[in-house]
Design a protein around this motif. Structure first.
Motif, mmCIF file in Angstrom:
data_model
loop_
_atom_site.group_PDB
_atom_site.id
_atom_site.type_symbol
_atom_site.label_atom_id
_atom_site.label_comp_id
_atom_site.label_asym_id
_atom_site.label_seq_id
_atom_site.Cartn_x
_atom_site.Cartn_y
_atom_site.Cartn_z
ATOM 1 N N ILE A 34 41.937 46.523 47.114
ATOM 2 C CA ILE A 34 42.527 45.880 45.930
ATOM 3 C C ILE A 34 43.565 44.882 46.429
ATOM 4 N N VAL A 35 43.472 43.658 45.940
ATOM 5 C CA VAL A 35 44.441 42.641 46.362
ATOM 6 C C VAL A 35 45.428 42.440 45.223
ATOM 7 N N GLY A 36 46.684 42.820 45.468
ATOM 8 C CA GLY A 36 47.739 42.655 44.478
ATOM 9 C C GLY A 36 48.203 43.977 43.892
ATOM 10 N N PRO A 39 50.320 45.193 37.766
ATOM 11 C CA PRO A 39 49.920 46.282 36.868
ATOM 12 C C PRO A 39 48.428 46.579 36.876
ATOM 13 N N SER A 40 47.586 45.546 36.910
ATOM 14 C CA SER A 40 46.145 45.835 36.838
ATOM 15 C C SER A 40 45.647 46.429 38.153
ATOM 16 N N GLY A 41 46.132 45.917 39.274
ATOM 17 C CA GLY A 41 45.688 46.417 40.575
ATOM 18 C C GLY A 41 46.126 47.857 40.805
ATOM 19 N N VAL A 57 45.630 48.962 48.798
ATOM 20 C CA VAL A 57 46.144 47.801 48.067
ATOM 21 C C VAL A 57 46.934 46.948 49.056
ATOM 22 N N PHE A 58 46.540 45.693 49.185
ATOM 23 C CA PHE A 58 47.316 44.756 49.995
ATOM 24 C C PHE A 58 48.177 43.911 49.059
ATOM 25 N N GLU A 59 49.464 43.901 49.316
ATOM 26 C CA GLU A 59 50.402 43.158 48.466
ATOM 27 C C GLU A 59 51.209 42.195 49.333
ATOM 28 N N PHE A 64 56.612 46.340 44.526
ATOM 29 C CA PHE A 64 55.553 46.700 43.589
ATOM 30 C C PHE A 64 55.719 45.922 42.296
ATOM 31 N N GLY A 65 54.644 45.831 41.555
ATOM 32 C CA GLY A 65 54.793 45.497 40.134
ATOM 33 C C GLY A 65 54.360 44.110 39.743
ATOM 34 N N GLY A 66 54.196 43.185 40.705
ATOM 35 C CA GLY A 66 53.765 41.832 40.354
ATOM 36 C C GLY A 66 54.652 41.255 39.271
ATOM 37 N N GLY A 67 54.022 40.839 38.176
ATOM 38 C CA GLY A 67 54.758 40.179 37.099
ATOM 39 C C GLY A 67 55.545 41.114 36.187
ATOM 40 N N ILE A 68 55.502 42.426 36.443
ATOM 41 C CA ILE A 68 56.231 43.327 35.529
ATOM 42 C C ILE A 68 57.735 43.064 35.628
ATOM 43 N N GLY A 69 58.221 42.932 36.864
ATOM 44 C CA GLY A 69 59.666 42.874 37.097
ATOM 45 C C GLY A 69 60.337 41.703 36.411
ATOM 46 N N ASP A 172 39.924 41.556 42.965
ATOM 47 C CA ASP A 172 40.940 40.504 42.882
ATOM 48 C C ASP A 172 41.869 40.838 41.725
ATOM 49 N N ALA A 173 43.054 41.344 42.063
ATOM 50 C CA ALA A 173 44.084 41.642 41.057
ATOM 51 C C ALA A 173 45.305 40.784 41.370
ATOM 52 N N THR A 174 45.037 39.534 41.772
ATOM 53 C CA THR A 174 46.126 38.663 42.253
ATOM 54 C C THR A 174 46.821 37.894 41.134
ATOM 55 N N GLY A 175 46.431 38.145 39.875
ATOM 56 C CA GLY A 175 47.139 37.477 38.786
ATOM 57 C C GLY A 175 46.606 36.088 38.515
ATOM 58 N N HIS A 176 47.491 35.239 37.991
ATOM 59 C CA HIS A 176 47.083 33.957 37.397
ATOM 60 C C HIS A 176 46.235 33.063 38.303
ATOM 61 N N ALA A 178 43.963 33.986 40.673
ATOM 62 C CA ALA A 178 42.688 34.579 41.114
ATOM 63 C C ALA A 178 42.361 34.111 42.535
ATOM 64 N N GLU A 179 43.289 34.381 43.450
ATOM 65 C CA GLU A 179 43.208 33.781 44.784
ATOM 66 C C GLU A 179 41.961 34.165 45.561
ATOM 67 N N ILE A 180 41.524 35.384 45.404
ATOM 68 C CA ILE A 180 40.417 35.857 46.243
ATOM 69 C C ILE A 180 39.095 35.300 45.723
ATOM 70 N N SER A 224 40.385 41.837 37.718
ATOM 71 C CA SER A 224 41.125 42.533 36.655
ATOM 72 C C SER A 224 42.348 41.703 36.304
ATOM 73 N N GLY A 225 42.983 42.054 35.191
ATOM 74 C CA GLY A 225 44.236 41.408 34.798
ATOM 75 C C GLY A 225 44.084 39.907 34.625
ATOM 76 N N MET A 226 45.117 39.159 34.975
ATOM 77 C CA MET A 226 45.110 37.717 34.724
ATOM 78 C C MET A 226 44.125 36.962 35.613
ATOM 79 N N ALA A 227 43.693 37.569 36.712
ATOM 80 C CA ALA A 227 42.625 36.937 37.508
ATOM 81 C C ALA A 227 41.374 36.795 36.643
ATOM 82 N N THR A 228 41.135 37.763 35.773
ATOM 83 C CA THR A 228 39.985 37.687 34.866
ATOM 84 C C THR A 228 40.125 36.496 33.910
HETATM 85 O O1 48F Z 1 50.545 38.716 38.704
HETATM 86 P P1 48F Z 1 50.373 40.179 38.725
HETATM 87 O O2 48F Z 1 51.369 41.009 38.003
HETATM 88 O O3 48F Z 1 48.854 40.501 38.274
HETATM 89 P P2 48F Z 1 48.190 41.223 37.007
HETATM 90 O O4 48F Z 1 47.926 42.636 37.336
HETATM 91 O O5 48F Z 1 49.301 41.182 35.870
HETATM 92 C C1 48F Z 1 49.716 39.980 35.277
HETATM 93 C C2 48F Z 1 51.057 40.209 34.603
HETATM 94 O O6 48F Z 1 52.026 40.619 35.538
HETATM 95 C C3 48F Z 1 51.606 38.990 33.864
HETATM 96 C C4 48F Z 1 50.933 38.733 32.581
HETATM 97 C C5 48F Z 1 50.842 39.905 31.652
HETATM 98 O O7 48F Z 1 50.385 39.673 30.488
HETATM 99 O O8 48F Z 1 50.530 37.652 32.320
HETATM 100 O O9 48F Z 1 51.556 37.850 34.698
HETATM 101 O O10 48F Z 1 47.065 40.359 36.603
HETATM 102 O O11 48F Z 1 50.353 40.711 40.221
HETATM 103 C C6 48F Z 1 49.589 40.096 41.219
HETATM 104 C C7 48F Z 1 50.107 40.544 42.572
HETATM 105 O O12 48F Z 1 49.239 40.055 43.562
HETATM 106 C C8 48F Z 1 49.986 39.595 44.673
HETATM 107 C C9 48F Z 1 51.248 39.019 44.051
HETATM 108 O O13 48F Z 1 52.314 38.979 44.994
HETATM 109 C C10 48F Z 1 51.497 39.988 42.898
HETATM 110 O O14 48F Z 1 52.343 41.047 43.270
HETATM 111 N N1 48F Z 1 49.150 38.619 45.384
HETATM 112 C C11 48F Z 1 48.731 37.409 44.908
HETATM 113 N N2 48F Z 1 47.925 36.806 45.794
HETATM 114 C C12 48F Z 1 47.825 37.649 46.870
HETATM 115 C C13 48F Z 1 48.614 38.808 46.597
HETATM 116 C C14 48F Z 1 47.129 37.604 48.118
HETATM 117 N N3 48F Z 1 46.355 36.563 48.448
HETATM 118 N N4 48F Z 1 47.265 38.633 48.980
HETATM 119 C C15 48F Z 1 48.057 39.696 48.659
HETATM 120 N N5 48F Z 1 48.728 39.804 47.483
#
Ligand code: 48F
Length: 260
Positions: A34-36, A39-41, A57-59, A64-69, A172-176, A178-180, A224-228
């Motif tokens: 799982i990349v990221g 919350p979804s990852g 999970v590689f972060e 932790f937490g991505g966009g939660i914080g 790919d749980a990298t958020g907005h 969708a890096e992977i 999953s999540g915003m990558a979707t």
């Molecule tokens: O962005 P992020 O929280 O992803 P999510 O699970 O949740 C989105 C919400 O937080 C928010 C939202 C809610 O409605 O819109 O934005 O879709 O977490 C993504 C994680 O992936 C890491 C990044 O540092 C973050 O912690 N990440 C991104 N690209 C890479 C990565 C990468 N290439 N390698 C490792 N980690």
């Protein structure tokens, strides 16, 4: 008086190196990468590990937490909508129901307890590691793992080759961004993955769309999540997190079905 056990520098290093490498020997042959650690990852990792899968999970960051914080504009509360509160109840996050089916939670508690639940379920979470590519195989064409590099090395701009990690499924749980999936779509056009990009906000419909559309993107590759939202051209929704949790659970179910 406190008597602290004394340990010399050499032993500190030896213990850390030995046990780190023992973990890495297993990590390079995982069931699911799982990349990221957003919350979804982390939710996906929690359910996959609970089902007995070997999950890493590689972060990229050291947290932790991505966009939660960041909540919304750094306010420390986010909104969760039904039925996602089921997941937070399961892991002991306290919520205030502000209207029927709408809950408000503290971001710090949300991040800490989701991270703890994933770790307790057996997920290995490695911080400071960036995934910058996938591995692929032919006959049948599929994604078969990832390439990893220290985030600090990437930031230095030095050319250092990555290590590879094999997996039956890559999420790919990298958020907005969708890096992977972006890198796979660019470097492996034969996967036939187009990325329309996320749309502007439309919160009411965005959440359900993200959950329904999370899942397989190509053989061995999932979102999953915003990558979707990025990969399927769906609207954003801002600081509501129901779909992040529910899409993580949904994709975990899909992966379990596929790799069984
Ligand atoms: O962005 P992020 O929280 O992803 P999510 O699970 O949740 C989105 C919400 O937080 C928010 C939202 C809610 O409605 O819109 O934005 O879709 O977490 C993504 C994680 O992936 C890491 C990044 O540092 C973050 O912690 N990440 C991104 N690209 C890479 C990565 C990468 N290439 N390698 C490792 N980690």
């Amino acid at each position: 008086e406190v008597k602290i056990k004394q340990i010399d520098e050499k032993k500190i290093s030896q213990y850390i190196i030995k046990y780190t490498m023992e973990d890495w020997m297993n990590i390079v042959d995982s069931d699911v990468v799982i990349v990221g650690a957003g919350p979804s990852g982390m939710t996906a990792g929690y359910y996959l590990a609970k089902a007995g899968k070997r999950v890493v999970v590689f972060e990229r960051r050291l947290s932790f937490g991505g966009g939660i914080g960041g909540g919304a504009m750094n306010f420390h509360k986010v909104v969760i909508e039904s039925p996602a509160e089921e997941i937070l109840k399961e892991i002991g996050v306290r919520m205030t129901e502000v209207e029927s089916g709408v809950f408000i939670v503290d971001t710090a508690e949300f991040m800490a307890k989701l991270g703890a639940a994933a770790v307790d379920a057996g997920v290995k979470i490695l911080h400071g590691v960036t995934v910058d590519d996938v591995i692929f195989r032919e006959d049948p064409l599929r994604v078969a793992g990832v390439a990893v590099e220290w985030t600090s090395t990437q930031m230095s701009g030095l050319h250092v080759d990555p290590l590879f990690v094999s997996a039956k499924a890559v999420l790919d749980a990298t958020g907005h961004d969708a890096e992977i999936i972006s890198v796979a779509s660019r470097k492996l056009p034969e996967l036939n993955v187009q990325i329309p990009g996320e749309k502007s906000a439309y919160s009411e419909i965005a959440e359900e769309l993200v959950v329904v559309n999370s899942g397989k993107v190509a053989e061995g590759l999932y979102s999953s999540g915003m990558a979707t939202a990025e990969v399927r051209g769906l609207p954003r929704m801002g600081p509501i997190f129901g779909a992040m949790l529910l899409s993580g659970r949904k994709v975990a179910e899909d992966i379990l079905r596929d790799i069984r």
